[in-house]
Design a protein around this motif. Structure first.
Motif, short mmCIF file in Angstrom:
data_model
loop_
_atom_site.label_atom_id
_atom_site.label_comp_id
_atom_site.label_asym_id
_atom_site.label_seq_id
_atom_site.Cartn_x
_atom_site.Cartn_y
_atom_site.Cartn_z
N GLY A 194 0.79 -1.22 0.00
CA GLY A 194 0.00 0.00 0.00
C GLY A 194 0.83 1.27 0.00
N TRP A 195 0.16 2.38 0.16
CA TRP A 195 0.80 3.69 0.11
C TRP A 195 1.54 3.98 1.41
CZ3 TRP A 195 1.20 6.29 -4.32
CH2 TRP A 195 0.36 5.89 -5.37
N SER A 196 2.76 4.50 1.28
CA SER A 196 3.59 4.70 2.47
C SER A 196 4.20 6.09 2.48
CB SER A 196 4.70 3.64 2.52
OG SER A 196 5.58 3.77 1.43
N LYS A 197 4.71 6.46 3.66
CA LYS A 197 5.42 7.73 3.86
C LYS A 197 4.59 8.93 3.41
CE LYS A 197 9.94 5.49 3.43
NZ LYS A 197 11.26 5.49 2.75
N GLY A 198 3.35 8.98 3.92
CA GLY A 198 2.51 10.10 3.56
C GLY A 198 2.15 10.13 2.09
N ASP A 199 1.93 8.96 1.50
CA ASP A 199 1.56 8.80 0.09
C ASP A 199 2.66 9.21 -0.88
OD1 ASP A 199 -0.87 7.97 1.08
OD2 ASP A 199 -1.94 9.81 0.60
N SER A 200 3.90 9.30 -0.41
CA SER A 200 4.99 9.70 -1.29
C SER A 200 5.42 8.56 -2.21
CB SER A 200 6.19 10.18 -0.47
OG SER A 200 6.71 9.13 0.33
N LYS A 201 5.08 7.32 -1.86
CA LYS A 201 5.44 6.19 -2.71
C LYS A 201 4.46 5.05 -2.48
CE LYS A 201 8.61 3.28 -1.56
NZ LYS A 201 9.90 2.60 -1.25
N PHE A 202 4.36 4.18 -3.47
CA PHE A 202 3.55 2.97 -3.33
C PHE A 202 4.49 1.83 -2.98
CE2 PHE A 202 1.36 -0.84 -4.90
CZ PHE A 202 0.18 -0.71 -4.19
N HIS A 203 4.23 1.21 -1.85
CA HIS A 203 5.07 0.12 -1.35
C HIS A 203 4.61 -1.18 -2.01
CE1 HIS A 203 7.61 -2.23 1.12
NE2 HIS A 203 7.70 -1.40 2.12
N GLU A 204 5.38 -1.67 -2.98
CA GLU A 204 4.96 -2.81 -3.79
C GLU A 204 5.26 -4.16 -3.15
OE1 GLU A 204 6.68 -2.42 -7.64
OE2 GLU A 204 5.70 -0.50 -8.05
N THR A 205 6.12 -4.19 -2.16
CA THR A 205 6.55 -5.46 -1.57
C THR A 205 5.38 -6.14 -0.86
OG1 THR A 205 8.74 -4.52 -1.24
CG2 THR A 205 8.22 -6.52 -0.02
N GLY A 206 5.38 -7.46 -0.87
CA GLY A 206 4.40 -8.23 -0.10
C GLY A 206 5.04 -8.80 1.15
N TYR A 207 4.33 -8.74 2.28
CA TYR A 207 4.82 -9.28 3.55
C TYR A 207 3.87 -10.37 4.04
CZ TYR A 207 8.09 -5.37 3.75
OH TYR A 207 9.10 -4.48 3.47
#
Length: 563
Positions: free
Chosen positions: A368-381
């Motif tokens: 999902g979106w991270s760091k105040g929507d500055s990037k989309f976190h593509e990794t799966g955990y």
């Protein structure tokens, strides 16, 4: 999982270092390459914590200095920019001095993304220079790729937990001689009493489940009534912060305890915050400029008269929170046979589906979106995909759930994952996954026995470590997981451990009871007040005392009267 010492005999790690040889000062320990220049390293952080990497005078001339300040559960790290010729014949070595309350993590990452890790607690340690030597068998498999260490691509020095400090590293590199290993080989620390028969504390079995104390539910109610003027959301510790995950849990507890009105306060709030026209980037809203983004993890309960709550700086919209909120809406629908929140549930389901990404085996939901929507976190955990598996199963998306399970089965390997990667897997998959519980329940790196309020208490730390602390959420996770596979006596035992940890609380002028988040501040938990109740622990206590599985919405089959 194969021991790393065996793996080291089978894999030759080589990508020859392209940087020039760094001359050693007189009397320095001999290393094949010395990486004491900041030019060798790239500093990274989690988006909220701070790190400053520089060079200063060390034990043998120049040394790396890492100054940092961590947010709760934050991290910073330095990554070596160039590959390393590391065969395992000689150890990675460095001298360390630290003024730090946190944990240093030395990490190796290979070509397929497998991460192997060695955690080194720093609190009250390394006040004077000390040498560390690490061989392959000192590293545990952590995550990603597979549990076989291949050709090393990256070496990291990471700092995790909380607090601020300074770490000095000198003569970092590969030794050109064999040194005595600083630590024992990595791997489980199996309890010799793990298979002891019968009932009792050492056997970790109780034949009876002690009753739930109703004053814990009263604390959650009083928290909801006093955290904001609207009396909708529940704060984390009776404070000014409300978290999406914790409020999804609270909605489920209110449904479980047949308090429909209180559950609706929470579910109404999130349903009303799904407005496509929102154009405020910090507003707690599912949409931003018409785009479905998900909810922020945390908000400040200082809303105006329109209940416009805003996110914390650089906060994430973590996919696991969306999955739990969707599960809460499905629990309401199932319990009350109501379509009241059908649109809210559909929005959440569509978001999770949109984040799904096929992989070599199965597929995963991206973070999902991270760091105040500055990037989309593509990794799966692992943990959030367990949540998504359950959410998809409850919403009829079985094909997607099956793809996630394939990915989880291929990804979650070894004995060194976070605790909830084991307990929640059992909650989601049920009896076929029962043996997974033994991985952590038998391992004294996870399971701790400590004194609390004049009694011995057995509980769990959130990861495999020698830190003497108990994460109280984990007691509920494991208790509910044992109930989910029909192991009534083991489930009773862990649910009953909570009894010694209850503490009196007063909130909004009302008397209640609750539990701290951890038993003490060790392991990066400096932010925890051991005398103040935390909402997630209170919820997991109630789940455990009711033998409730929040990932399938069912009570334990071990006792049909509880259905």
């Amino acid at each position: 999982m194969k021991r790393i010492s065996v793996i080291s005999q089978r894999f030759l790690l080589g990508a020859i270092l392209s940087a020039a040889f760094c001359a050693l000062p007189p009397h320095a320990e001999s290393v094949e390459m010395a990486w004491d220049s900041a030019d060798f390293w790239e500093a990274q952080n989690d988006g909220a914590s701070r790190i400053d990497l520089s060079v200063t005078e060390g034990k043998f001339g120049a040394a790396l200095r890492i100054r940092y300040s961590l947010k709760p559960n934050g991290w910073v790290q330095i990554r070596k920019k160039t590959p390393v010729h590391f065969t395992g014949q000689f150890p990675i070595t460095f001298w360390i001095k630290a003024e730090s309350p946190s944990v240093l993590e030395v990490k190796l990452e290979d070509e397929d993304g497998s991460n192997f890790i060695r955690r080194i607690p720093l609190k009250d340690q390394y006040k004077n220079w000390a040498r560390v030597a690490l061989y392959f068998n000192n590293f545990d498999y952590g995550w990603g790729g597979d549990d076989k260490l291949g050709e090393v691509k990256n070496i990291y020095f990471a700092v995790s937990g909380a607090g601020a400090g300074t770490i000095y590293l000198d003569q970092v590199g590969i030794s050109d001689q064999k040194l005595e290993a600083t630590f024992l080989p990595a791997g489980p620390a199996l309890d010799p009493d793990r298979a002891l028969p019968g009932l009792g504390f050492r056997q970790r079995r109780d034949d009876q489940l002690t009753p739930e104390d109703p004053m814990v539910l009263e604390w959650i109610k009083a928290n909801q009534d006093t955290s904001s003027p609207e009396k909708r959301l529940v704060s984390s510790m009776g404070d000014n912060i409300a978290q999406t995950f914790n409020n999804a849990l609270c909605a489920m507890v209110f449904i479980l305890k047949k308090d429909k009105e209180r559950a609706e306060r929470i579910l109404d709030y999130y349903a009303s915050a799904m407005k496509p026209e929102n154009s405020d980037p910090t507003l707690q809203s599912f949409f931003y400029r018409g785009k479905a983004m998900g909810f922020f993890q945390s908000i400040q309960l200082t809303g105006d008269k329109n209940t416009a709550y805003h996110s914390l700086p650089s906060d994430d919209r973590w996919v696991g929170d969306m999955a739990w909120l969707l599960i809460a809406y499905k629990y309401y629908e199932k319990t009350y046979q109501s379509k009241k929140y059908e649109l809210a549930a559909e929005n959440l389901k569509r978001l999770l589906i949109s984040f799904f990404k096929p992989d070599r085996v199965g597929g995963y939901v991206q973070s999902g979106w991270s760091k105040g929507d500055s990037k989309f976190h593509e990794t799966g955990y692992g943990e959030p995909n367990i949540d998504c598996y359950s959410a998809f199963m409850l919403t009829g998306e079985k094909k997607l759930a099956d793809e996630i399970k394939k990915w989880l089965d291929a990804t979650l390997k070894g004995p060194n994952l976070p605790l909830d990667n084991y307990s929640w897997r059992v909650l989601a998959f049920g009896p076929p996954a029962a043996d997974v519980l033994n991985t952590v329940e038998h391992d004294l790196r996870f399971r701790k026995t400590m004194d609390a309020n004049g009694r011995k208490v057995a509980g769990f730390y959130h990861s495999p470590d020698d830190i003497k602390n108990i994460w109280l959420d984990g007691i509920g996770h494991m208790s509910c997981a044992f109930f989910a596979v029909g192991n009534l006596e083991r489930g009773n035992f862990y649910a009953n451990q909570y009894d010694a940890l209850l503490m009196d609380q007063e909130i909004g002028g009302r008397r209640a009871k609750g539990f701290p988040y951890t038993l003490n501040k060790l392991g990066g938990n400096e932010w925890v007040d051991p005398h103040k109740a935390h909402v997630s622990v209170s919820v997991w206590y109630i789940f455990a005392k009711n033998r409730f599985n929040p990932l399938t919405l069912m009570k334990s089959d071990a006792d049909p009267s509880l259905k």
